[in-house]
Scaffold this motif. Sequence first.
Motif, PDB file in Angstrom:
ATOM      1  N   PRO A 240       0.810  -1.219   0.000  1.00 38.71           N
ATOM      2  CA  PRO A 240       0.000   0.000   0.000  1.00 38.71           C
ATOM      3  C   PRO A 240       0.844   1.271   0.000  1.00 38.71           C
ATOM      4  N   ALA A 241       0.231   2.368  -0.425  1.00 38.31           N
ATOM      5  CA  ALA A 241       0.894   3.668  -0.373  1.00 38.31           C
ATOM      6  C   ALA A 241       1.264   3.982   1.077  1.00 38.31           C
ATOM      7  N   GLU A 242       2.368   4.710   1.249  1.00 33.33           N
ATOM      8  CA  GLU A 242       2.878   4.969   2.592  1.00 33.33           C
ATOM      9  C   GLU A 242       3.257   6.437   2.748  1.00 33.33           C
ATOM     10  N   ARG A 243       2.765   7.051   3.812  1.00 30.84           N
ATOM     11  CA  ARG A 243       3.154   8.432   4.103  1.00 30.84           C
ATOM     12  C   ARG A 243       4.587   8.453   4.605  1.00 30.84           C
ATOM     13  N   VAL A 244       5.414   9.347   4.047  1.00 30.95           N
ATOM     14  CA  VAL A 244       6.827   9.408   4.426  1.00 30.95           C
ATOM     15  C   VAL A 244       7.164  10.661   5.217  1.00 30.95           C
ATOM     16  N   THR A 245       6.208  11.532   5.448  1.00 29.79           N
ATOM     17  CA  THR A 245       6.420  12.712   6.280  1.00 29.79           C
ATOM     18  C   THR A 245       5.637  12.545   7.581  1.00 29.79           C
ATOM     19  N   PRO A 246       6.069  13.161   8.680  1.00 30.11           N
ATOM     20  CA  PRO A 246       5.356  13.045   9.954  1.00 30.11           C
ATOM     21  C   PRO A 246       3.930  13.565   9.833  1.00 30.11           C
ATOM     22  N   ALA A 247       3.028  12.987  10.625  1.00 27.83           N
ATOM     23  CA  ALA A 247       1.634  13.420  10.590  1.00 27.83           C
ATOM     24  C   ALA A 247       1.510  14.888  10.973  1.00 27.83           C
ATOM     25  N   PHE A 248       2.329  15.346  11.916  1.00 28.05           N
ATOM     26  CA  PHE A 248       2.259  16.724  12.385  1.00 28.05           C
ATOM     27  C   PHE A 248       3.544  17.463  12.026  1.00 28.05           C
ATOM     28  N   SER A 249       3.832  17.493  10.720  1.00 27.96           N
ATOM     29  CA  SER A 249       5.064  18.131  10.256  1.00 27.96           C
ATOM     30  C   SER A 249       5.081  19.621  10.544  1.00 27.96           C
ATOM     31  N   ASN A 250       3.901  20.230  10.677  1.00 32.96           N
ATOM     32  CA  ASN A 250       3.814  21.640  11.067  1.00 32.96           C
ATOM     33  C   ASN A 250       2.825  21.743  12.229  1.00 32.96           C
ATOM     34  N   ILE A 262      -9.102  13.372  20.130  1.00 33.37           N
ATOM     35  CA  ILE A 262      -9.889  13.728  18.953  1.00 33.37           C
ATOM     36  C   ILE A 262      -9.302  12.986  17.754  1.00 33.37           C
ATOM     37  N   VAL A 263     -10.163  12.469  16.893  1.00 27.35           N
ATOM     38  CA  VAL A 263      -9.705  11.716  15.737  1.00 27.35           C
ATOM     39  C   VAL A 263     -10.143  12.423  14.463  1.00 27.35           C
ATOM     40  N   ALA A 264      -9.296  12.354  13.438  1.00 27.69           N
ATOM     41  CA  ALA A 264      -9.626  12.884  12.112  1.00 27.69           C
ATOM     42  C   ALA A 264      -9.366  11.787  11.084  1.00 27.69           C
ATOM     43  N   TYR A 265     -10.227  11.705  10.072  1.00 27.50           N
ATOM     44  CA  TYR A 265     -10.142  10.662   9.054  1.00 27.50           C
ATOM     45  C   TYR A 265      -9.827  11.289   7.700  1.00 27.50           C
ATOM     46  N   PHE A 266      -9.062  10.548   6.879  1.00 23.68           N
ATOM     47  CA  PHE A 266      -8.596  11.078   5.598  1.00 23.68           C
ATOM     48  C   PHE A 266      -8.855  10.069   4.479  1.00 23.68           C
ATOM     49  N   TYR A 267      -9.220  10.605   3.318  1.00 26.75           N
ATOM     50  CA  TYR A 267      -9.343   9.810   2.097  1.00 26.75           C
ATOM     51  C   TYR A 267      -8.628  10.564   0.985  1.00 26.75           C
ATOM     52  N   ALA A 268      -7.866   9.827   0.174  1.00 30.95           N
ATOM     53  CA  ALA A 268      -7.207  10.452  -0.978  1.00 30.95           C
ATOM     54  C   ALA A 268      -6.850   9.367  -1.984  1.00 30.95           C
ATOM     55  N   VAL A 269      -6.534   9.790  -3.189  1.00 26.35           N
ATOM     56  CA  VAL A 269      -5.956   8.916  -4.201  1.00 26.35           C
ATOM     57  C   VAL A 269      -4.493   9.300  -4.347  1.00 26.35           C
ATOM     58  N   ILE A 270      -3.600   8.315  -4.214  1.00 28.04           N
ATOM     59  CA  ILE A 270      -2.158   8.541  -4.377  1.00 28.04           C
ATOM     60  C   ILE A 270      -1.756   7.981  -5.730  1.00 28.04           C
ATOM     61  N   ASP A 271      -1.250   8.847  -6.623  1.00 26.56           N
ATOM     62  CA  ASP A 271      -0.932   8.397  -7.979  1.00 26.56           C
ATOM     63  C   ASP A 271       0.429   7.703  -8.033  1.00 26.56           C
ATOM     64  N   GLU A 272       0.842   7.324  -9.253  1.00 25.56           N
ATOM     65  CA  GLU A 272       2.083   6.568  -9.444  1.00 25.56           C
ATOM     66  C   GLU A 272       3.328   7.343  -9.028  1.00 25.56           C
ATOM     67  N   SER A 317      -6.190   7.643   9.562  1.00 27.52           N
ATOM     68  CA  SER A 317      -6.710   8.508  10.612  1.00 27.52           C
ATOM     69  C   SER A 317      -5.571   8.893  11.546  1.00 27.52           C
ATOM     70  N   VAL A 318      -5.727   9.999  12.243  1.00 30.95           N
ATOM     71  CA  VAL A 318      -4.776  10.413  13.268  1.00 30.95           C
ATOM     72  C   VAL A 318      -5.562  10.814  14.510  1.00 30.95           C
ATOM     73  N   VAL A 319      -4.914  10.656  15.649  1.00 29.57           N
ATOM     74  CA  VAL A 319      -5.528  11.004  16.921  1.00 29.57           C
ATOM     75  C   VAL A 319      -4.718  12.122  17.558  1.00 29.57           C
ATOM     76  N   VAL A 320      -5.414  13.157  18.021  1.00 34.37           N
ATOM     77  CA  VAL A 320      -4.763  14.305  18.654  1.00 34.37           C
ATOM     78  C   VAL A 320      -5.233  14.398  20.094  1.00 34.37           C
ATOM     79  N   THR A 321      -4.280  14.516  20.999  1.00 29.81           N
ATOM     80  CA  THR A 321      -4.605  14.710  22.405  1.00 29.81           C
ATOM     81  C   THR A 321      -4.144  16.099  22.818  1.00 29.81           C
ATOM     82  N   VAL A 322      -5.073  16.977  23.126  1.00 32.27           N
ATOM     83  CA  VAL A 322      -4.747  18.340  23.556  1.00 32.27           C
ATOM     84  C   VAL A 322      -5.521  18.620  24.831  1.00 32.27           C
ATOM     85  N   ARG A 323      -4.840  18.880  25.894  1.00 34.03           N
ATOM     86  CA  ARG A 323      -5.488  19.175  27.163  1.00 34.03           C
ATOM     87  C   ARG A 323      -5.939  20.632  27.198  1.00 34.03           C
ATOM     88  N   PRO A 324      -6.970  20.953  27.967  1.00 35.61           N
ATOM     89  CA  PRO A 324      -7.415  22.341  28.083  1.00 35.61           C
ATOM     90  C   PRO A 324      -6.274  23.241  28.503  1.00 35.61           C
TER      91      PRO A 324
END
Length: 327
Positions: A240-250, A262-272, A317-324
């Motif tokens: 499968p396609a693989e992300r090579v940069t950190p999820a939270f690069s910025n 908190i969770v966020a979900y992603f859909y995309a098409v990764i080309d050749e 998907s990624v999960v973010v934990t941020v305290r008040p």
Amino acid sequence: MVIQMNKHTFAALMLLVPAFLGLASAQELPQPQKLLDAATKLSDLSGLYPYQFNAHVVLNRGTTVEKSGTLTIYRDKTNYRYELQIGDYREVVMREGDRLYTYYSAFPAAGLGSLRSIDKWPKELASKNIAGRTVKKKVEHVEDYCVDFKAGPGWRLRGCFDPAQFSLLEVSSEEQTTSFLNYQHIGEQLFPGAIRIVRTDPGQTVELNDIHIQKLPPGPATFEIPRGGREFQTCDDEQPAERVTPAFSNPALVPVYRANPIVAYFYAVIDEQGKMHDLAVYSPSHHEDEWKKLTELWRFKPAMCGGKPIASEWQNSVVVTVRPNQR
């Protein structure tokens, strides 16, 4: 013959007794490989090809967001057709030869991707991933045999088995627990009559009830290409396609929440070439535009078939934990 011993000899022998008892106890437990072989053989449905899998699906039972529907899987040796219907939502994924077809009536149902292979043995529970010896653990007030498995860098799963027939009862991790219940005879095999999934990150439960599996007669099953779907190349050994940069690069672009987690979900098409297209984001707490800005910084390695890059779908998907007051 009379053996005499002084108090020092007697004390030394007493120190060895717990070790011998522990060794005997460990030897009574089956080896992880034996558990795996027996459980896999017990629930392997490949001898039924082609077959049809049907189940009633209930999401988040007993809550204000409870929904129900149906799951149908037609499976042959390599070809299959998966269809999920939950309320007005419909999802179809089909493979025929070296082609994969996908259709979603809306954003792909969050957290339900694992249902596509629910009729097959969990791929993470493999010999190469065994990470410990067999131990006893109470599951639902019953003492079962459990084994730890590696599931990626820093991640582990635990598989628990019935001590009598070695059937798989539970697979658990920090993110998800899957319980296999009410085993039934399917020919010479045993397969759960119900499966329950509890996911911690979005607080989601998925129940599959009234599972029914039947062998189909020889000849083609119902492999109808879904209308309006996408077409992709595929193969048996697709990487499968693989992300090579950190999820939270910025980190400055990560949305701030007052919840945990908190969770966020992603859909995309990764080309050749590894470029991302048709990006879509869903988060129960919204802020999709902010997530898109972060996601657009990601870079990918494309999916591979036979050593050649191919275009493919990518869902994650990624999960973010941020305290008040943390930021």
